[in-house]
Design a protein around this motif. Structure first.
Motif, PDB file in Angstrom:
ATOM      1  N   ARG A 103      10.992   3.298  29.231  1.00  0.00           N
ATOM      2  CA  ARG A 103      11.541   4.553  28.779  1.00  0.00           C
ATOM      3  C   ARG A 103      13.170   4.605  29.230  1.00  0.00           C
ATOM      4  NH1 ARG A 103       5.959   7.508  30.463  1.00  0.00           N
ATOM      5  NH2 ARG A 103       7.277   8.761  30.835  1.00  0.00           N
ATOM      6  N   THR A 104      13.241   4.763  30.633  1.00  0.00           N
ATOM      7  CA  THR A 104      14.529   5.234  31.713  1.00  0.00           C
ATOM      8  C   THR A 104      15.269   3.639  30.959  1.00  0.00           C
ATOM      9  OG1 THR A 104      13.006   5.370  33.395  1.00  0.00           O
ATOM     10  CG2 THR A 104      15.262   4.767  33.990  1.00  0.00           C
ATOM     11  N   ILE A 105      15.345   3.060  31.035  1.00  0.00           N
ATOM     12  CA  ILE A 105      16.695   1.964  30.404  1.00  0.00           C
ATOM     13  C   ILE A 105      17.176   2.768  28.632  1.00  0.00           C
ATOM     14  CG2 ILE A 105      16.833  -0.285  29.448  1.00  0.00           C
ATOM     15  CD1 ILE A 105      14.755  -1.663  31.956  1.00  0.00           C
ATOM     16  N   LEU A 106      15.624   2.693  28.301  1.00  0.00           N
ATOM     17  CA  LEU A 106      16.054   3.204  26.385  1.00  0.00           C
ATOM     18  C   LEU A 106      16.639   4.107  26.354  1.00  0.00           C
ATOM     19  CD1 LEU A 106      15.769   3.139  23.504  1.00  0.00           C
ATOM     20  CD2 LEU A 106      13.520   4.481  24.099  1.00  0.00           C
ATOM     21  N   VAL A 107      16.523   5.977  27.691  1.00  0.00           N
ATOM     22  CA  VAL A 107      16.957   6.817  26.975  1.00  0.00           C
ATOM     23  C   VAL A 107      18.813   6.963  27.977  1.00  0.00           C
ATOM     24  CG1 VAL A 107      16.581   8.852  28.564  1.00  0.00           C
ATOM     25  CG2 VAL A 107      14.926   8.352  27.052  1.00  0.00           C
ATOM     26  N   ASN A 108      18.778   6.218  28.897  1.00  0.00           N
ATOM     27  CA  ASN A 108      19.892   6.172  29.481  1.00  0.00           C
ATOM     28  C   ASN A 108      20.647   5.314  28.546  1.00  0.00           C
ATOM     29  OD1 ASN A 108      19.324   6.854  31.859  1.00  0.00           O
ATOM     30  ND2 ASN A 108      19.113   5.299  32.979  1.00  0.00           N
ATOM     31  N   SER A 109      20.684   4.101  28.039  1.00  0.00           N
ATOM     32  CA  SER A 109      21.179   3.804  26.848  1.00  0.00           C
ATOM     33  C   SER A 109      21.351   4.798  25.651  1.00  0.00           C
ATOM     34  CB  SER A 109      20.212   2.755  26.239  1.00  0.00           C
ATOM     35  OG  SER A 109      20.182   2.891  25.053  1.00  0.00           O
ATOM     36  N   LYS A 110      20.993   6.347  25.040  1.00  0.00           N
ATOM     37  CA  LYS A 110      20.886   7.090  24.265  1.00  0.00           C
ATOM     38  C   LYS A 110      22.039   8.542  25.124  1.00  0.00           C
ATOM     39  CE  LYS A 110      18.210   7.499  21.130  1.00  0.00           C
ATOM     40  NZ  LYS A 110      18.896   6.992  20.169  1.00  0.00           N
ATOM     41  N   ILE A 111      21.531   7.670  25.785  1.00  0.00           N
ATOM     42  CA  ILE A 111      22.660   9.349  26.975  1.00  0.00           C
ATOM     43  C   ILE A 111      24.266   8.682  27.061  1.00  0.00           C
ATOM     44  CG2 ILE A 111      23.386   9.919  29.189  1.00  0.00           C
ATOM     45  CD1 ILE A 111      19.853  10.857  29.183  1.00  0.00           C
ATOM     46  N   LEU A 112      24.194   7.468  27.267  1.00  0.00           N
ATOM     47  CA  LEU A 112      25.437   6.899  27.338  1.00  0.00           C
ATOM     48  C   LEU A 112      25.292   5.526  27.020  1.00  0.00           C
ATOM     49  CD1 LEU A 112      28.907   6.545  27.290  1.00  0.00           C
ATOM     50  CD2 LEU A 112      28.402   6.825  29.615  1.00  0.00           C
TER      51      LEU A 112
ATOM     52  N   ASP B 172      10.283  16.633  35.803  1.00  0.00           N
ATOM     53  CA  ASP B 172       9.698  15.982  34.929  1.00  0.00           C
ATOM     54  C   ASP B 172       9.193  15.835  33.041  1.00  0.00           C
ATOM     55  OD1 ASP B 172       7.895  16.287  37.402  1.00  0.00           O
ATOM     56  OD2 ASP B 172       6.094  15.228  36.512  1.00  0.00           O
ATOM     57  N   HIS B 173       8.501  17.074  33.091  1.00  0.00           N
ATOM     58  CA  HIS B 173       8.241  17.227  32.792  1.00  0.00           C
ATOM     59  C   HIS B 173       8.701  17.449  30.901  1.00  0.00           C
ATOM     60  CE1 HIS B 173       4.019  17.988  34.634  1.00  0.00           C
ATOM     61  NE2 HIS B 173       4.746  19.178  35.718  1.00  0.00           N
ATOM     62  N   LEU B 174       9.411  17.970  30.838  1.00  0.00           N
ATOM     63  CA  LEU B 174      10.449  18.068  30.358  1.00  0.00           C
ATOM     64  C   LEU B 174      11.244  16.887  29.729  1.00  0.00           C
ATOM     65  CD1 LEU B 174      11.561  21.469  29.402  1.00  0.00           C
ATOM     66  CD2 LEU B 174      10.471  20.811  28.862  1.00  0.00           C
ATOM     67  N   CYS B 175      11.613  16.269  31.102  1.00  0.00           N
ATOM     68  CA  CYS B 175      11.812  14.644  30.825  1.00  0.00           C
ATOM     69  C   CYS B 175      10.775  13.760  30.040  1.00  0.00           C
ATOM     70  CB  CYS B 175      12.205  14.288  32.026  1.00  0.00           C
ATOM     71  SG  CYS B 175      13.936  15.114  32.468  1.00  0.00           S
ATOM     72  N   ASP B 176       9.559  13.527  30.350  1.00  0.00           N
ATOM     73  CA  ASP B 176       8.797  13.255  29.806  1.00  0.00           C
ATOM     74  C   ASP B 176       8.580  13.306  28.371  1.00  0.00           C
ATOM     75  OD1 ASP B 176       8.201  11.960  32.194  1.00  0.00           O
ATOM     76  OD2 ASP B 176       5.936  13.165  32.409  1.00  0.00           O
ATOM     77  N   CYS B 177       9.005  14.012  28.187  1.00  0.00           N
ATOM     78  CA  CYS B 177       9.484  15.011  26.519  1.00  0.00           C
ATOM     79  C   CYS B 177       9.519  13.945  25.598  1.00  0.00           C
ATOM     80  CB  CYS B 177       9.314  16.357  25.778  1.00  0.00           C
ATOM     81  SG  CYS B 177       7.839  16.914  26.333  1.00  0.00           S
ATOM     82  N   MET B 178      10.862  13.951  26.207  1.00  0.00           N
ATOM     83  CA  MET B 178      12.296  13.789  25.935  1.00  0.00           C
ATOM     84  C   MET B 178      11.776  11.676  25.879  1.00  0.00           C
ATOM     85  SD  MET B 178      15.912  12.706  28.224  1.00  0.00           S
ATOM     86  CE  MET B 178      15.191  12.093  28.652  1.00  0.00           C
TER      87      MET B 178
END
Length: 174
Positions: free
Chosen positions: A114-123, A161-167
């Motif tokens: 999840r972290t890798i995917l979200v980071n790649s979407k952010i930039l 962490d709660h809203l970030c987990d939602c993301m």
């Protein structure tokens, strides 16, 4: 990746992630256009209002007569005090409200993925941004700003962490 302009969402499917907790419940509402995800709203319920039934009521109040897909915390299939009724799970409450649920029945995706995917979407490494947050999502933006990483994983602090987990749930599923 904060945006301020108005986005017409009238013909859009709404993608709503929900994170279940006993003292607070959180949701993020997003739309998807191509490979881009736009977070357009946040819902945070606390204390006595922090239950699945109240979350359903608030989602339907904000977005009546809309096609909404819910991306819940996979743990919501278990009984939980935030669902009020011990005979229902959080997921059952959402389904009974008429929502379609998308989640992995084996559990939430690994945090590393999840972290890798979200980071790649952010930039992305290419410099392309495909994740955007509307400025009215103030709590979510604040959570993103204070989120701490240790050994390349987000620290669970019970605040950010709660809203970030939602993301994570929305991004990973879409």
């Amino acid at each position: 990746n904060i945006f301020t302009e108005y986005i017409d969402i009238n013909n859009e499917v709404l993608h709503c992630a929900v994170d279940f907790n006993i003292s607070c419940m959180n949701a993020l509402v997003a739309i998807k256009r191509g490979n881009e995800i736009y977070f357009i709203d946040e819902i945070s319920l606390t204390q006595r209002d922090a239950n699945t039934h109240s979350m359903v009521t608030e989602i339907k109040r904000r977005y009546p007569n809309r096609k909404i897909v819910i991306y819940p915390d996979a743990s919501g299939r278990n009984r939980n005090t935030s669902s009020i009724d011990v005979n229902n799970t959080n997921h059952q409450v959402l389904r009974q409200a008429g929502f379609n649920l998308v989640f992995d029945h084996r559990g939430n995706p690994p945090i590393e993925d999840r972290t890798i995917l979200v980071n790649s979407k952010i930039l992305a490494a290419s410099g392309k941004r495909t994740l955007f947050v509307h400025e009215k999502c103030k709590k979510f933006i604040g959570n993103l700003r204070i989120r701490v990483y240790k050994n390349n994983l987000p620290e669970k602090d019970g605040i950010s962490d709660h809203l970030c987990d939602c993301m994570d749930y929305v991004c990973y599923s879409l």
